[in-house]
Enzyme design. Sequence first.
Site, PDB file in Angstrom:
ATOM      1  N   LEU A   1       0.857  -1.191   0.000  1.00 56.10           N
ATOM      2  CA  LEU A   1       0.000   0.000   0.000  1.00 56.10           C
ATOM      3  C   LEU A   1       0.891   1.238   0.000  1.00 56.10           C
ATOM      4  CD1 LEU A   1      -3.007   0.290  -0.175  1.00 56.10           C
ATOM      5  CD2 LEU A   1      -3.134   0.358   2.292  1.00 56.10           C
ATOM      6  N   HIS A   2       1.661   1.412  -1.102  1.00 60.21           N
ATOM      7  CA  HIS A   2       2.517   2.586  -1.258  1.00 60.21           C
ATOM      8  C   HIS A   2       1.798   3.610  -2.127  1.00 60.21           C
ATOM      9  CE1 HIS A   2       3.574   1.319  -5.324  1.00 60.21           C
ATOM     10  NE2 HIS A   2       3.807   0.113  -4.841  1.00 60.21           N
ATOM     11  N   ALA A   3       2.496   4.597  -2.613  1.00 61.76           N
ATOM     12  CA  ALA A   3       1.889   5.784  -3.224  1.00 61.76           C
ATOM     13  C   ALA A   3       0.723   5.533  -4.184  1.00 61.76           C
ATOM     14  CB  ALA A   3       2.959   6.626  -3.904  1.00 61.76           C
TER      15      ALA A   3
ATOM     16  N   ALA B   1      -2.162   3.309  -2.669  1.00 59.27           N
ATOM     17  CA  ALA B   1      -2.770   4.054  -1.564  1.00 59.27           C
ATOM     18  C   ALA B   1      -3.635   5.188  -2.101  1.00 59.27           C
ATOM     19  CB  ALA B   1      -1.695   4.598  -0.632  1.00 59.27           C
TER      20      ALA B   1
ATOM     21  N   GLU C   1       0.275  -3.478  -8.817  1.00 63.05           N
ATOM     22  CA  GLU C   1       1.477  -2.634  -8.730  1.00 63.05           C
ATOM     23  C   GLU C   1       1.525  -1.680  -9.898  1.00 63.05           C
ATOM     24  OE1 GLU C   1       3.941  -1.899  -6.719  1.00 63.05           O
ATOM     25  OE2 GLU C   1       3.198  -3.205  -5.171  1.00 63.05           O
TER      26      GLU C   1
END
Length: 89
Positions: free
Chosen positions: A17-19, A22, A89
Amino acid sequence: MQASFESTVALPAGVALHARPAATFVKTALQFRSQLTVGLDGKVANAKSILAVLALGATGGTVLHLSAEGEDAPAALEALAGCVSGLVE
């Protein structure tokens, strides 16, 4: 008093749950009026705050605990769970 609803959903393997994921999650949360939170390992974040969601540090396969309170809570939870399941991703 409005009812509170809860759900759990796992992040797809290999999707943290990165940029970008998220941002997709928060954008989904912002479509609803209910108070929405996401949590893991005892940490809880406002699902409508990109910084709070990023601070959770959720990694692929992590089980997220979603909760919603408000007039559109059931629909919000359904949308967030679907969003998490569909993240790439």
